[in-house]
Each structure stands twice: as C-alpha cells, then as structure tokens.
Motif scaffolding. Sequence first.
Motif, PDB file in Angstrom:
ATOM      1  N   LEU A 111       0.919  -1.228   0.038  1.00 16.45           N
ATOM      2  CA  LEU A 111       0.023   0.163   0.010  1.00 16.45           C
ATOM      3  C   LEU A 111       1.056   1.391  -0.060  1.00 16.45           C
ATOM      4  N   PRO A 112       1.909   1.377   1.008  1.00 15.45           N
ATOM      5  CA  PRO A 112       2.647   2.538   0.939  1.00 15.45           C
ATOM      6  C   PRO A 112       3.362   2.640  -0.427  1.00 15.45           C
ATOM      7  N   LEU A 113       3.926   1.617  -0.923  1.00 18.21           N
ATOM      8  CA  LEU A 113       4.889   1.314  -1.981  1.00 18.21           C
ATOM      9  C   LEU A 113       4.105   2.119  -3.233  1.00 18.21           C
ATOM     10  N   THR A 114       2.689   1.470  -3.313  1.00 17.83           N
ATOM     11  CA  THR A 114       1.887   1.977  -4.617  1.00 17.83           C
ATOM     12  C   THR A 114       1.561   3.454  -4.320  1.00 17.83           C
ATOM     13  N   LEU A 115       1.330   3.828  -3.361  1.00 17.69           N
ATOM     14  CA  LEU A 115       1.167   5.357  -2.901  1.00 17.69           C
ATOM     15  C   LEU A 115       2.405   6.031  -3.485  1.00 17.69           C
ATOM     16  N   LEU A 117       4.362   5.095  -5.827  1.00 24.41           N
ATOM     17  CA  LEU A 117       4.422   5.237  -7.097  1.00 24.41           C
ATOM     18  C   LEU A 117       3.425   5.939  -7.813  1.00 24.41           C
ATOM     19  N   ALA A 118       2.268   6.034  -6.944  1.00 24.23           N
ATOM     20  CA  ALA A 118       1.207   6.985  -7.783  1.00 24.23           C
ATOM     21  C   ALA A 118       1.572   8.537  -7.683  1.00 24.23           C
ATOM     22  N   CYS A 126       3.155  -1.144 -11.746  1.00 25.52           N
ATOM     23  CA  CYS A 126       3.663  -2.061 -11.025  1.00 25.52           C
ATOM     24  C   CYS A 126       3.983  -3.304 -10.986  1.00 25.52           C
ATOM     25  N   GLY A 127       3.330  -4.020 -12.188  1.00 26.01           N
ATOM     26  CA  GLY A 127       3.638  -5.315 -12.696  1.00 26.01           C
ATOM     27  C   GLY A 127       2.664  -6.376 -11.838  1.00 26.01           C
ATOM     28  N   CYS A 128       1.724  -5.796 -11.094  1.00 26.53           N
ATOM     29  CA  CYS A 128       0.732  -6.816 -10.329  1.00 26.53           C
ATOM     30  C   CYS A 128       0.310  -8.026 -11.218  1.00 26.53           C
ATOM     31  N   ASN A 137      -0.563   3.405 -12.042  1.00 29.08           N
ATOM     32  CA  ASN A 137       0.077   3.529 -10.638  1.00 29.08           C
ATOM     33  C   ASN A 137      -1.158   3.854  -9.737  1.00 29.08           C
ATOM     34  N   THR A 138      -1.852   5.114 -10.203  1.00 30.00           N
ATOM     35  CA  THR A 138      -3.112   5.379  -9.252  1.00 30.00           C
ATOM     36  C   THR A 138      -4.161   4.419  -9.202  1.00 30.00           C
ATOM     37  N   ALA A 139      -4.530   3.594 -10.172  1.00 36.69           N
ATOM     38  CA  ALA A 139      -5.576   2.709 -10.106  1.00 36.69           C
ATOM     39  C   ALA A 139      -5.062   1.533  -9.507  1.00 36.69           C
ATOM     40  N   THR A 140      -3.614   1.147  -9.228  1.00 36.91           N
ATOM     41  CA  THR A 140      -3.079   0.070  -8.540  1.00 36.91           C
ATOM     42  C   THR A 140      -3.138   0.407  -7.014  1.00 36.91           C
ATOM     43  N   PHE A 141      -3.182   1.840  -6.705  1.00 33.37           N
ATOM     44  CA  PHE A 141      -3.172   2.305  -5.408  1.00 33.37           C
ATOM     45  C   PHE A 141      -4.571   2.146  -4.803  1.00 33.37           C
TER      46      PHE A 141
END
Length: 438
Positions: A111-115, A117-118, A126-128, A137-141
């Motif tokens: 969660l903090p990592l994708t924040l 990145l966003a 992100c490669g999820c 990155n926003t959609a991933t967060f």
Amino acid sequence: MENNIPDDVNTNAISERKYSTLLKVVVVLLRLFVGGVFIFSGFLKAIDPWGTIYKFNEYLIVFGLSDYLDLSSFLATVVAISEFVLGIMTFTGIYRRLAPLGILIMMLVMLPLTLYLAITNVVSDCGCFGDFIQLSNTATFVKNIFITTGAILLLIYNCRLVNYFGVAVQWLIVVASTIYVGTITFIGLYYQPMLDFRDFKVGTAIVEQASDDEKSDIQFIYSNGIEQRVFTIDNLPEAGSEWQFIDRVVSENPEKDRAFLSIISDGDDITEKVIDSEDKMLLLLFPDIDKVEISYTFAINELYDFASRKNIKFVALTAGNDSIVGRWRDLSMAAYEIYNIDDSILKQIARGNPAIVYVENGKIVWKTSMQSIPLERFEESIASLSDLSTQINETSLLRYSLFYVGFLFLLLIINRTHRLPKINRFLEARYKSLIGEQ
C-alpha cells in the motif's frame, strides 16, 4: 395460548438474524473478492516469473539497491507462490485468521509502495498482473485500498463463518496449491511461460515482412464545400468533380500495433539483412550478457557448431554495449555474429538469460531458455526441441489446472461425506412430517 414474549424481543431477534445473514453474505463476498484478486495476481506472476524478475530489478534500481539484484529471482518466486496460496486459503475459507493476516502483512508493504509510485510515477507499471493487464499506478493504489480494507474486515469477521473444508484437510489444500503454483513457476523459469501474453508468441512473425503499402490503409479526405467525406484509393472522386482533395490519413494495419524485432547498426536498420525470411535461424538472446554464467560458453559454442552443420543461420542478440560484447567475445571465443537490439524487445521475445529462439520462414517455431537443455546429451536435446511448443503450452497448463481443481473438489467431497447421514436423517424426518400432515 397467549404469546408472553414481548414484541421488542421478537423484533430484536429478527433483526439479529437479518444482521447475521447479511454479515455472512458480506464475509463470503470479501473472501471471493480478496482471495480471487490474490489468486489471479499470484497465478500471473507464476506463469511468467521472468517478467516479475525484471520488475523487481526495476524496483531495486529505482530505490538505489542495485547491489541486491541477485535476490530478484528468489523474491519473484516467493511472492508468486505466497500470493497464490494466500488467495486460495482466503477463497476457500481455510485458516480463517492466518489467511487474512498474511494478506494484510503483504498489503502493509504494497500500500505505501503503490502510494509512492502513484505520486512519483518512477515506475510506470507495478507489475501486479504481469503483461496480461497493465494498470496505472493510481489505479493500482486504489485497488490496494480496497484489498487492504477487505483484509481488515476479514481479520475481524472471518472466523464467524465456517470454512468449506474441514480443519483436518486444510494442510492438504496448502500443499497441493504450493505444488501446483510451484510447478508453473519452475516451468516459466527454466523453459518458457505456459501462457504468452507478449507480442512474440510461437507462430508469429518476428520481423515486418510486408511492404508499407501492405501495412497501411490509406484514406483520402475530400470536401465539396458543404461536407467532408473519406474515400479509399479504390473509389476516389473523378477529376473535375465537385470534390476537392483536403488530406490523406494512413490507418495502420492492426498487425503494426504489435512490436517487431529491429536491428540497428551504425544508425542503419539492417534487420532484413540479418533476419532472412527464407532462412532457418537460431537466435541466441542475451538480455544481460554480463551476467551469463561462464559455464554456458561451451554449450553455446556447441550450439553454434550444431547449427552450422545443419545449415541453420546462427545470430546472437543483446542489449549490452560494445565494451560488454567485446569482453564476451574474448571470454567465449564466439565465432558467431552479435548484434545489439532494444532491451525491452529482447526481453519480450523470449525469457531466460540466455534464451534460444528457432525461427523458420520468418516465424517463431519454438523458444526456450539455455538452462533447459541438458549438456550431457546436447545435440539430441537440440534436435528434439521442435516438439517443445506442443509440450509446454496452454494445453498442458489446462491439464495441470484441471487435475489441481479436481483434487480440491474430491477432497471437499471426501471431507464432507460425514454429513451425508445427517442429511439423510433430516430428509427422512421431513418426508415423514409431510406424510403425517396429509
């Protein structure tokens, strides 16, 4: 007989039953959502572990941890297996407290990592979900916010709902899931992904063979002063008509939307000179030529000799610079040509470092990693690789998946057979009561 139970007590009891039913529905939906996302994400990472390795390398480089790139293979494998197994545990309702706790721990990292990145966008994706789905990155967060919320709710309420499998067989589900996803990961690492979501699938052209005219659909825009109309080259207005030429638009053929191999030397595109559509070719791919083990040099030279005897053209492709290529030539005594291509295209064509791709009539026939070829029977192994594309593909993945799902289903039936006598007694009692009422 009068009912002595107060109305407010009856109302409270009904409300509690409704609340209990609603809570069960919510818990089931959370299990399916959170578990399903983790199963999907872990499965895609397991299918293409090299893609996950490249993504971890990107993360480590961005965060200044280039000295730990060797950990990427280990991390990619652990994350893929962990996500899939935790997803199965959550989806099936086993280990009702441990499963959401494991997911929550992972999300406290993601969660903090994708924040970050966003906000910064230092890594574009992100490669999820690998190459199958690329989220911003926003959609991933946002997705991770929902998953984290779901994991917290499951941690609180998951134990209020029974699981589908008995406690005695929970460990069997974990073991079976680990073996299943571990097998897929192993095949992706040492051979090729069993599902290929990239542009260079087996059977596709590796370079553009058609001319520009064949690749384009040219549309001509004319105007008569009132409206504009689009014409094709086959139905252009006659000369002297009211229609006046305005512009032309080149609509690319959908085939051009995909990537193609392009070899540039001294600023010139020499792709057609190197990749002849009439040739049989073996392409040796070095995504990271400076990290190739020295032990491979003998096998590669044997592969080159084999190709020469069979009149198969042999070419090596790398993203390394001239200095790195020069060191490789000195180290391996390479007698084959080595060309430089774009790093992203190189990693799309095939997975492995090094990897081998067999091309015939300009199309990919099979591909594998160098480490999948046994050195003790090298020539025999190379000769039999023509069957590789039929051995490791969607069909074999489907077979493994059906066996895995069938095992879980059989386990569920066996584990729940003790309830059959209770069901039979219930049905018999219900039948007798109905007969008695009649």
